[in-house]
Design an enzyme around this catalytic site. Structure first.
Site, PDB file in Angstrom:
ATOM      1  N   SER A 146     -83.525  -3.154  17.078  1.00 36.27           N
ATOM      2  CA  SER A 146     -83.376  -2.240  15.933  1.00 36.27           C
ATOM      3  C   SER A 146     -83.949  -2.901  14.701  1.00 36.27           C
ATOM      4  O   SER A 146     -83.963  -4.141  14.587  1.00 36.27           O
ATOM      5  CB  SER A 146     -81.897  -1.910  15.693  1.00 36.27           C
ATOM      6  OG  SER A 146     -81.716  -1.244  14.454  1.00 36.27           O
ATOM      7  N   TYR A 156     -73.548  -4.809  14.135  1.00 33.26           N
ATOM      8  CA  TYR A 156     -74.602  -4.155  14.905  1.00 33.26           C
ATOM      9  C   TYR A 156     -75.937  -4.879  14.723  1.00 33.26           C
ATOM     10  O   TYR A 156     -76.645  -5.162  15.693  1.00 33.26           O
ATOM     11  CB  TYR A 156     -74.720  -2.695  14.481  1.00 33.26           C
ATOM     12  CG  TYR A 156     -75.916  -1.990  15.068  1.00 33.26           C
ATOM     13  CD1 TYR A 156     -75.945  -1.642  16.409  1.00 33.26           C
ATOM     14  CD2 TYR A 156     -77.028  -1.680  14.283  1.00 33.26           C
ATOM     15  CE1 TYR A 156     -77.046  -1.001  16.959  1.00 33.26           C
ATOM     16  CE2 TYR A 156     -78.129  -1.045  14.823  1.00 33.26           C
ATOM     17  CZ  TYR A 156     -78.144  -0.704  16.158  1.00 33.26           C
ATOM     18  OH  TYR A 156     -79.237  -0.077  16.707  1.00 33.26           O
TER      19      TYR A 156
END
Length: 252
Positions: A146, A156
């Site tokens: 990501s 995350y």
């Protein structure tokens, strides 16, 4: 040229929806036999059935990628049914607003689950598929990181930084088996889940003020990158993480 995957067997984790389902459809349309893995077995089989209805080769399997024994069992079934594996896409992951926060706020139990799925899921899948790919003369592993991996301000983001690291490590470790390992780092992409997390105005603001490409990122943008990195067109590429983010942020 459009990549052709005739005769290839592809395993896609987290394939019950989102990127995973789109990856499976795109590979099946180009000749691959696809195995769709998801913790939601009904969702995986639903997507597989839709591919079969269009004439593709697809099977859905229930699998928690954080459970290495479960992954090994499913992989053995795939090999028995399809003869081997040529492509693994480690797509399964926990994300969105629920995990886009600091570790202290997230708490120990949720942090552990995030690490188990986003990090150990990649380890489990890659290690399990290595000997199977080696037996066929090589293969391709594609991880989904990501753009958050470049800021690392949330749990995350840290998990996706680890995916970048695993991509480098496995590219080196598996090179002797003719296995290429790369990753994609999507930016803000308008999947159904992400559209549900943010109002339309947020996408417009992000595209027009934070990206260099002033439009919303779509799933097909990531699919195109996947097709390149999983095909022989990228046969001289390994250990790379490709940002698909509309130029956000160009400084990184």
């Amino acid at each position: 040229m459009t990549p052709n995957f005739d005769g290839k067997v592809a395993v896609i984790t987290g394939a019950g929806a989102g990127f995973g389902a789109a990856f499976a459809r795109a590979l099946a349309q180009r000749g691959a036999a696809v195995a769709l893995l998801d913790i939601d077995s009904a969702a995986a089989e639903h997507e597989a059935r839709a591919i079969r209805d269009r004439g593709g080769l697809a099977t859905g399997y229930g699998c928690d990628v954080a459970d290495d024994a479960a992954f090994d069992d499913v992989l053995a079934r795939i090999v028995a049914e399809r003869g081997g594996v040529d492509i693994l896409i480690n797509n399964a992951g926990l994300h969105s607003a629920e995990f886009n926060k600091g570790f202290a706020e997230l708490g120990s139990a949720a942090s552990r689950r995030l690490i188990d799925v986003n990090i150990m899921g990649v380890v489990n899948g890659s290690v399990a598929c290595r000997p199977v790919m080696a037996a066929r003369g090589g293969g391709v592993i594609l991880n989904i990181s990501s753009i958050a991996a470049w800021s690392c301000t949330t749990a995350y983001g840290v998990s996706k930084l680890a995916v970048r690291g695993l991509t480098l490590s496995f590219a080196h470790e598996f090179a002797g088996d003719n296995i290429r390992v790369n990753a994609i780092a999507p930016g803000l992409i308008a999947t159904d889940k992400i559209r549900g997390d943010f109002p339309p105005a947020f996408f417009d603001h992000f595209a027009n003020t934070l990206q260099s490409v002033h439009r919303t990122g779509e799933v097909d943008d990531v699919v195109s990158a996947m097709l390149y990195l999983c095909s022989d067109q990228s046969s001289f590429v390994t250990g790379e993480t490709l940002k698909v983010s509309g130029g956000y942020p160009l400084a990184l």
